[in-house]
Design an enzyme around this catalytic site. Structure first.
Site, short mmCIF file in Angstrom:
data_model
loop_
_atom_site.label_atom_id
_atom_site.label_comp_id
_atom_site.label_asym_id
_atom_site.label_seq_id
_atom_site.Cartn_x
_atom_site.Cartn_y
_atom_site.Cartn_z
N SER A 261 36.32 37.25 29.61
CA SER A 261 36.51 36.94 28.18
C SER A 261 35.67 35.72 27.82
CB SER A 261 37.98 36.67 27.89
OG SER A 261 38.77 37.73 28.35
N ARG A 262 35.41 34.84 28.78
CA ARG A 262 34.66 33.61 28.50
C ARG A 262 33.15 33.84 28.37
NH1 ARG A 262 38.94 31.14 32.01
NH2 ARG A 262 39.98 29.60 30.70
N HIS B 59 38.35 43.48 27.98
CA HIS B 59 37.06 44.12 28.27
C HIS B 59 37.29 45.15 29.37
CE1 HIS B 59 37.16 41.47 31.71
NE2 HIS B 59 37.21 40.40 30.92
N HIS C 57 39.55 44.41 32.34
CA HIS C 57 40.99 44.57 32.12
C HIS C 57 41.38 46.05 32.09
CE1 HIS C 57 40.26 40.60 29.93
NE2 HIS C 57 41.19 40.26 30.78
N LYS D 187 38.25 39.92 40.54
CA LYS D 187 37.41 38.91 39.88
C LYS D 187 37.98 37.50 40.15
CE LYS D 187 35.38 36.53 36.49
NZ LYS D 187 36.25 36.18 35.40
N ASP D 188 39.31 37.39 40.08
CA ASP D 188 39.98 36.11 40.34
C ASP D 188 40.58 36.19 41.74
OD1 ASP D 188 40.10 34.73 37.45
OD2 ASP D 188 40.35 36.88 37.23
N GLN E 45 43.35 33.79 42.84
CA GLN E 45 44.58 34.11 42.10
C GLN E 45 45.29 35.31 42.72
OE1 GLN E 45 44.90 34.10 37.65
NE2 GLN E 45 44.65 36.30 37.89
N PHE F 272 41.71 39.44 24.67
CA PHE F 272 40.27 39.57 24.46
C PHE F 272 39.73 40.51 25.54
CE2 PHE F 272 35.90 38.22 23.34
CZ PHE F 272 36.04 38.30 21.97
P1 AMP Z 1 42.63 37.20 32.23
O1 AMP Z 1 42.80 37.86 30.91
O2 AMP Z 1 41.33 36.51 32.43
O3 AMP Z 1 43.82 36.35 32.61
O4 AMP Z 1 42.62 38.37 33.30
C1 AMP Z 1 43.70 39.29 33.38
C2 AMP Z 1 43.49 40.17 34.60
O5 AMP Z 1 42.25 40.87 34.49
C3 AMP Z 1 43.43 39.36 35.91
O6 AMP Z 1 44.10 40.10 36.92
C4 AMP Z 1 41.95 39.30 36.18
O7 AMP Z 1 41.63 39.16 37.55
C5 AMP Z 1 41.49 40.65 35.66
N1 AMP Z 1 40.07 40.64 35.36
C6 AMP Z 1 39.41 39.82 34.51
N2 AMP Z 1 38.09 40.08 34.53
C7 AMP Z 1 37.91 41.09 35.42
C8 AMP Z 1 36.78 41.81 35.92
N3 AMP Z 1 35.55 41.54 35.49
N4 AMP Z 1 36.97 42.77 36.84
C9 AMP Z 1 38.22 43.04 37.30
N5 AMP Z 1 39.33 42.41 36.88
C10 AMP Z 1 39.18 41.45 35.95
#
Ligand code: AMP
Length: 281
Positions: free
Chosen positions: A184-185, A34, A37, A147-148, A151, A32
């Site tokens: 994504s949320r 954006h 990513h 963002k995380d 993590q 999902f």
């Molecule tokens: P996720 O799909 O939420 O597991 O995120 C996958 C990767 O994208 C992780 O390394 C997140 O930290 C990164 N990510 C998600 N949202 C953002 C954002 N707004 N800005 C930068 N990195 C992001």
């Protein structure tokens, strides 16, 4: 761009490029996609020969009452975004854990506070899936978003402790036009919840500005932040050392303010640097 479904095929693809001396970059995601990513993909693209993105909603990192079953999915849309930024392969396995899988990877200390305290088992799920993905994808570099923040710190530690031959590349947090951290949320939010969700970043930015003006007492800064946040339930607002995640009383070194809060049933997180960015070793 190739779509790879089978874990063994993923490894074979990477090995075929590695033997030609090519460097492989990797962006793990839950899909999902954006701009948050795709910014990570764009960051790695010029650094590597081949770029791999994984799309896998990892059950191990969801708690029993969390949103695993309703997590948004859109493989066709995700593929189009990957193609547009020059990804070479999308790895989207139906399942990542073969029968008989018996391993869990855990980083201690760094996972005990913040999201780790509120989401028991979450980081163990994250470190286990990323360790397995690193094994399958055989990447040289992997990009994770700020963002995380927790993590990112945890995965950096895991990679160092296990001497995994992967360079962790942090990617800056990307925000929407109104300042909300892209996630994504965010799709779960009503207009009213989203409006209140903006209070997370305005509170964090006010705290960062206060630090820039010389206010370094964590208690004072936290009070300022709390007074601004309009969450239905604040999970936490904390100020910690940027890389050790230890709670600080005074911001006298690179620190991070991190927040998690519920807007309806949707849990949002955000963070900001206080007193400058840390240097990753
Ligand atoms: P996720 O799909 O939420 O597991 O995120 C996958 C990767 O994208 C992780 O390394 C997140 O930290 C990164 N990510 C998600 N949202 C953002 C954002 N707004 N800005 C930068 N990195 C992001």
């Amino acid at each position: 761009m190739e779509l790879i479904r089978d874990p063994a095929a993923m490894t074979a693809w990477s090995e075929a490029h590695r033997v030609q001396g090519q460097r492989i970059g990797f962006v793990p995601t839950m899909g999902f996609l954006h701009r948050g990513h795709t910014s990570l993909m764009e960051r790695l693209r010029p650094r590597v020969d081949k770029l791999v993105v994984s799309i896998y909603v990892n059950p191990l990192q969801f708690g029993p009452t969390e949103d695993l079953d309703v997590y948004p999915r859109d493989l066709a849309g995700d593929m189009a975004q990957c193609e547009a930024v020059g990804v070479d392969a999308v790895f989207a396995p139906a399942d990542l854990y073969p029968d008989g899988f018996r391993t869990s990877v855990e980083v201690f200390g760094l996972t005990e506070g913040l999201c780790g305290a509120k989401r028991p088992g979450h980081f163990q799920g994250v470190t286990t899936v990323v360790a397995r993905l690193f094994g399958l994808v055989r990447c040289h570099e992997a990009c994770f978003g700020e963002k995380d923040w927790q993590q990112l710190v945890v995965l950096h530690q895991m990679t160092r402790d296990l001497a995994l031959p992967v360079q962790i590349v942090p990617g800056p947090l990307v925000r929407d036009h109104d300042g909300l951290a892209l996630s994504s949320r965010n799709t779960y939010l009503s207009a009213e919840q989203r409006q209140r969700g903006l209070s997370l970043h305005t509170a964090l930015f006010a705290m960062a500005e206060a630090v820039d003006q010389g206010r370094t007492s964590a208690a004072e800064l936290l009070e300022l932040g709390r007074s601004m946040i309009q969450a239905d339930r604040l999970d936490y607002l904390e100020i910690v050392g940027a890389l050790d995640l230890e709670p600080l009383e005074v911001v006298d070194r690179p620190a991070r303010a991190l927040v998690a809060g519920f807007f309806g049933n949707t849990r949002l997180i955000d963070n900001v640097a206080l007193g400058g960015e840390p240097s990753w070793s």
